[in-house]
Design a protein around this motif. Sequence first.
Motif, PDB file in Angstrom:
ATOM      1  N   TYR A  40      -2.695   8.690  -9.236  1.00 16.59           N
ATOM      2  CA  TYR A  40      -3.038  10.110  -9.358  1.00 16.59           C
ATOM      3  C   TYR A  40      -1.777  10.955  -9.548  1.00 16.59           C
ATOM      4  O   TYR A  40      -1.695  11.781 -10.468  1.00 16.59           O
ATOM      5  CB  TYR A  40      -3.804  10.565  -8.116  1.00 16.59           C
ATOM      6  N   PHE A  41      -0.788  10.759  -8.687  1.00 13.43           N
ATOM      7  CA  PHE A  41       0.418  11.569  -8.766  1.00 13.43           C
ATOM      8  C   PHE A  41       1.265  11.218  -9.992  1.00 13.43           C
ATOM      9  O   PHE A  41       1.948  12.080 -10.550  1.00 13.43           O
ATOM     10  CB  PHE A  41       1.225  11.447  -7.484  1.00 13.43           C
ATOM     11  N   CYS A  42       1.198   9.953 -10.419  1.00 14.65           N
ATOM     12  CA  CYS A  42       1.904   9.560 -11.638  1.00 14.65           C
ATOM     13  C   CYS A  42       1.293  10.272 -12.843  1.00 14.65           C
ATOM     14  O   CYS A  42       2.020  10.791 -13.703  1.00 14.65           O
ATOM     15  CB  CYS A  42       1.838   8.043 -11.816  1.00 14.65           C
ATOM     16  N   ALA A  43      -0.044  10.300 -12.894  1.00 15.01           N
ATOM     17  CA  ALA A  43      -0.726  10.966 -14.007  1.00 15.01           C
ATOM     18  C   ALA A  43      -0.425  12.460 -14.021  1.00 15.01           C
ATOM     19  O   ALA A  43      -0.341  13.076 -15.090  1.00 15.01           O
ATOM     20  CB  ALA A  43      -2.233  10.727 -13.917  1.00 15.01           C
ATOM     21  N   GLU A  44      -0.255  13.033 -12.831  1.00 16.38           N
ATOM     22  CA  GLU A  44       0.058  14.459 -12.717  1.00 16.38           C
ATOM     23  C   GLU A  44       1.548  14.742 -12.885  1.00 16.38           C
ATOM     24  O   GLU A  44       1.968  15.907 -12.864  1.00 16.38           O
ATOM     25  CB  GLU A  44      -0.392  14.970 -11.339  1.00 16.38           C
ATOM     26  N   LYS A  45       2.329  13.646 -13.037  1.00 15.77           N
ATOM     27  CA  LYS A  45       3.792  13.755 -13.159  1.00 15.77           C
ATOM     28  C   LYS A  45       4.389  14.524 -11.982  1.00 15.77           C
ATOM     29  O   LYS A  45       5.244  15.402 -12.146  1.00 15.77           O
ATOM     30  CB  LYS A  45       4.179  14.412 -14.485  1.00 15.77           C
ATOM     31  N   ARG A  46       3.933  14.149 -10.791  1.00 17.64           N
ATOM     32  CA  ARG A  46       4.389  14.808  -9.565  1.00 17.64           C
ATOM     33  C   ARG A  46       5.140  13.818  -8.678  1.00 17.64           C
ATOM     34  O   ARG A  46       4.785  12.644  -8.593  1.00 17.64           O
ATOM     35  CB  ARG A  46       3.202  15.387  -8.791  1.00 17.64           C
ATOM     36  N   SER A  47       6.160  14.321  -8.032  1.00 15.32           N
ATOM     37  CA  SER A  47       6.926  13.498  -7.101  1.00 15.32           C
ATOM     38  C   SER A  47       7.020  14.142  -5.723  1.00 15.32           C
ATOM     39  O   SER A  47       7.776  13.675  -4.871  1.00 15.32           O
ATOM     40  CB  SER A  47       8.344  13.259  -7.649  1.00 15.32           C
ATOM     41  N   ASP A  48       6.234  15.193  -5.507  1.00 16.42           N
ATOM     42  CA  ASP A  48       6.284  15.937  -4.242  1.00 16.42           C
ATOM     43  C   ASP A  48       5.273  15.401  -3.238  1.00 16.42           C
ATOM     44  O   ASP A  48       4.448  16.129  -2.700  1.00 16.42           O
ATOM     45  CB  ASP A  48       6.036  17.424  -4.497  1.00 16.42           C
ATOM     46  N   PHE A  49       5.326  14.084  -3.005  1.00 18.31           N
ATOM     47  CA  PHE A  49       4.395  13.483  -2.051  1.00 18.31           C
ATOM     48  C   PHE A  49       5.050  12.273  -1.404  1.00 18.31           C
ATOM     49  O   PHE A  49       6.012  11.704  -1.928  1.00 18.31           O
ATOM     50  CB  PHE A  49       3.101  13.060  -2.753  1.00 18.31           C
ATOM     51  N   HIS A  50       4.505  11.888  -0.243  1.00 17.98           N
ATOM     52  CA  HIS A  50       4.980  10.679   0.435  1.00 17.98           C
ATOM     53  C   HIS A  50       3.821  10.059   1.210  1.00 17.98           C
ATOM     54  O   HIS A  50       3.021  10.772   1.806  1.00 17.98           O
ATOM     55  CB  HIS A  50       6.130  10.988   1.396  1.00 17.98           C
ATOM     56  N   VAL A  51       3.739   8.732   1.159  1.00 20.25           N
ATOM     57  CA  VAL A  51       2.651   8.005   1.812  1.00 20.25           C
ATOM     58  C   VAL A  51       3.210   7.123   2.923  1.00 20.25           C
ATOM     59  O   VAL A  51       4.166   6.367   2.710  1.00 20.25           O
ATOM     60  CB  VAL A  51       1.880   7.117   0.818  1.00 20.25           C
ATOM     61  N   THR A  52       2.622   7.234   4.106  1.00 17.76           N
ATOM     62  CA  THR A  52       2.901   6.286   5.193  1.00 17.76           C
ATOM     63  C   THR A  52       1.723   5.326   5.268  1.00 17.76           C
ATOM     64  O   THR A  52       0.580   5.750   5.465  1.00 17.76           O
ATOM     65  CB  THR A  52       3.077   7.006   6.540  1.00 17.76           C
ATOM     66  N   TYR A  53       2.014   4.044   5.077  1.00 20.01           N
ATOM     67  CA  TYR A  53       0.969   3.017   4.994  1.00 20.01           C
ATOM     68  C   TYR A  53       1.068   2.107   6.216  1.00 20.01           C
ATOM     69  O   TYR A  53       1.990   1.295   6.327  1.00 20.01           O
ATOM     70  CB  TYR A  53       1.136   2.214   3.710  1.00 20.01           C
ATOM     71  N   LEU A  54       0.143   2.261   7.150  1.00 21.41           N
ATOM     72  CA  LEU A  54       0.111   1.429   8.355  1.00 21.41           C
ATOM     73  C   LEU A  54      -0.812   0.250   8.101  1.00 21.41           C
ATOM     74  O   LEU A  54      -1.993   0.439   7.750  1.00 21.41           O
ATOM     75  CB  LEU A  54      -0.370   2.234   9.559  1.00 21.41           C
ATOM     76  N   PHE A  55      -0.316  -0.972   8.291  1.00 16.57           N
ATOM     77  CA  PHE A  55      -1.082  -2.155   7.916  1.00 16.57           C
ATOM     78  C   PHE A  55      -0.916  -3.271   8.939  1.00 16.57           C
ATOM     79  O   PHE A  55       0.108  -3.359   9.627  1.00 16.57           O
ATOM     80  CB  PHE A  55      -0.637  -2.651   6.533  1.00 16.57           C
ATOM     81  N   THR A  56      -1.917  -4.128   9.029  1.00 16.56           N
ATOM     82  CA  THR A  56      -1.834  -5.316   9.868  1.00 16.56           C
ATOM     83  C   THR A  56      -1.388  -6.502   9.021  1.00 16.56           C
ATOM     84  O   THR A  56      -1.458  -6.463   7.786  1.00 16.56           O
ATOM     85  CB  THR A  56      -3.192  -5.628  10.513  1.00 16.56           C
ATOM     86  N   GLU A  57      -0.958  -7.568   9.673  1.00 15.43           N
ATOM     87  CA  GLU A  57      -0.372  -8.687   8.944  1.00 15.43           C
ATOM     88  C   GLU A  57      -1.375  -9.409   8.047  1.00 15.43           C
ATOM     89  O   GLU A  57      -0.984 -10.056   7.067  1.00 15.43           O
ATOM     90  CB  GLU A  57       0.256  -9.683   9.924  1.00 15.43           C
ATOM     91  N   THR A  58      -2.666  -9.314   8.340  1.00 16.15           N
ATOM     92  CA  THR A  58      -3.671  -9.975   7.510  1.00 16.15           C
ATOM     93  C   THR A  58      -4.181  -9.066   6.392  1.00 16.15           C
ATOM     94  O   THR A  58      -4.997  -9.497   5.570  1.00 16.15           O
ATOM     95  CB  THR A  58      -4.870 -10.411   8.374  1.00 16.15           C
ATOM     96  N   ALA A  59      -3.725  -7.828   6.335  1.00 19.19           N
ATOM     97  CA  ALA A  59      -4.205  -6.893   5.324  1.00 19.19           C
ATOM     98  C   ALA A  59      -3.670  -7.261   3.941  1.00 19.19           C
ATOM     99  O   ALA A  59      -2.508  -7.649   3.785  1.00 19.19           O
ATOM    100  CB  ALA A  59      -3.781  -5.471   5.683  1.00 19.19           C
ATOM    101  N   PHE A  60      -4.515  -7.104   2.954  1.00 13.31           N
ATOM    102  CA  PHE A  60      -4.128  -7.391   1.571  1.00 13.31           C
ATOM    103  C   PHE A  60      -2.985  -6.477   1.140  1.00 13.31           C
ATOM    104  O   PHE A  60      -3.000  -5.266   1.382  1.00 13.31           O
ATOM    105  CB  PHE A  60      -5.332  -7.172   0.644  1.00 13.31           C
ATOM    106  N   ARG A  61      -1.994  -7.078   0.478  1.00 15.81           N
ATOM    107  CA  ARG A  61      -0.896  -6.302  -0.103  1.00 15.81           C
ATOM    108  C   ARG A  61      -0.378  -7.041  -1.330  1.00 15.81           C
ATOM    109  O   ARG A  61      -0.510  -8.256  -1.443  1.00 15.81           O
ATOM    110  CB  ARG A  61       0.266  -6.135   0.875  1.00 15.81           C
ATOM    111  N   LYS A  62       0.201  -6.294  -2.241  1.00 12.79           N
ATOM    112  CA  LYS A  62       0.935  -6.893  -3.342  1.00 12.79           C
ATOM    113  C   LYS A  62       2.132  -6.009  -3.658  1.00 12.79           C
ATOM    114  O   LYS A  62       2.264  -4.904  -3.119  1.00 12.79           O
ATOM    115  CB  LYS A  62       0.040  -7.095  -4.561  1.00 12.79           C
TER     116      LYS A  62
END
Length: 260
Positions: A40-62
Amino acid sequence: MLNIAITAGGTSEHIDGVRRLTNISTGLLGWYCLETILDYFCAEKRSDFHVTYLFTETAFRKALDKEQLPFVDFVPVTDAESVYHAVDALTKSVPVDFFIHSMAISDFTLAYVASTEELAKEINSLPYSGDAGATVREVLENPENRYSLTEKIPSDHNIILGLRRTQKVIPLIKRNNPNTFLVGFKLLKDVPEEELIRVANQLAGENGCDMVFANELAQLGESNHLGMLIRSGKVVDRPIGKKQIAEAIVREMMKQGGNK
C-alpha cells in the motif's frame, strides 16, 4: 509518521523442558497484513510509516526486499506473558496509529504438573473442616507435590496439568493508546452467524476495537478462509481467502486515517 503494529502466530506455553501447549495458528494472515501494508505505502510512494511486527517462532515468515526492511522492526515473542510485556512496552513508548492484533494468544498457561496419584493422596490427607470445597480448591490450585518444570517430566505416571488464566493483551492497546485504530479477531466454533456477530461486537465494545474480523472454525483454510469484517456493529465485507482478508482489513483500516 504512521506507526503500525501487527501481532502474528500462536503462543506456546511451556509444560517442561521439552513439552509445550500451543494452538493451530500459522501466523499467515498477520504476514499477509504486513505485505499488504508494505504494498500500500509503496504504491502511494510514501515512506512516512513504520511497522512493528510481533511474532512467535512458529509464525509464517519469509524474506522481505531490502527496500522494505528499514520500515519493519521484528519483535520475537514466545508465551502469553512475553506478548503482554512486549505489547505493554510498545504501546507505552510509541503512539501506535493502527494495531492489527491477529495473534492467537493462549487463555491459559501452566501453573503446575502433578502426579495423579500424589495429588489424590494430598487431597485425601486434608484435615477437612468448615468449607471442604475451598480446602480442596486450595490444593488443586497450589499442590505441595509437583514436578519441576525445568526438566522432562517422567512418563511412567498419569499426570494432571494445573492451568491458570493468562493476562489479556487486547485491553492494553486502547488503555495505553486511546487513539489507536484497533483491529481485533474472534474465532468461534459451531455457532450461527448471528451469534458470531454478537460476540464480535461484544469483543469490540469491551476492548475498544474499531473493527473485528470474525469467523467460525469450520471456515478456516488458506484459499477458502471465510469470515466477516465488522465495523460499528455491521458487516462491511465478506472476503474469501487469507490474502483477500488481509487486503480487506488494510483497505478499511486506511480509509480511517491512512493520510495522517
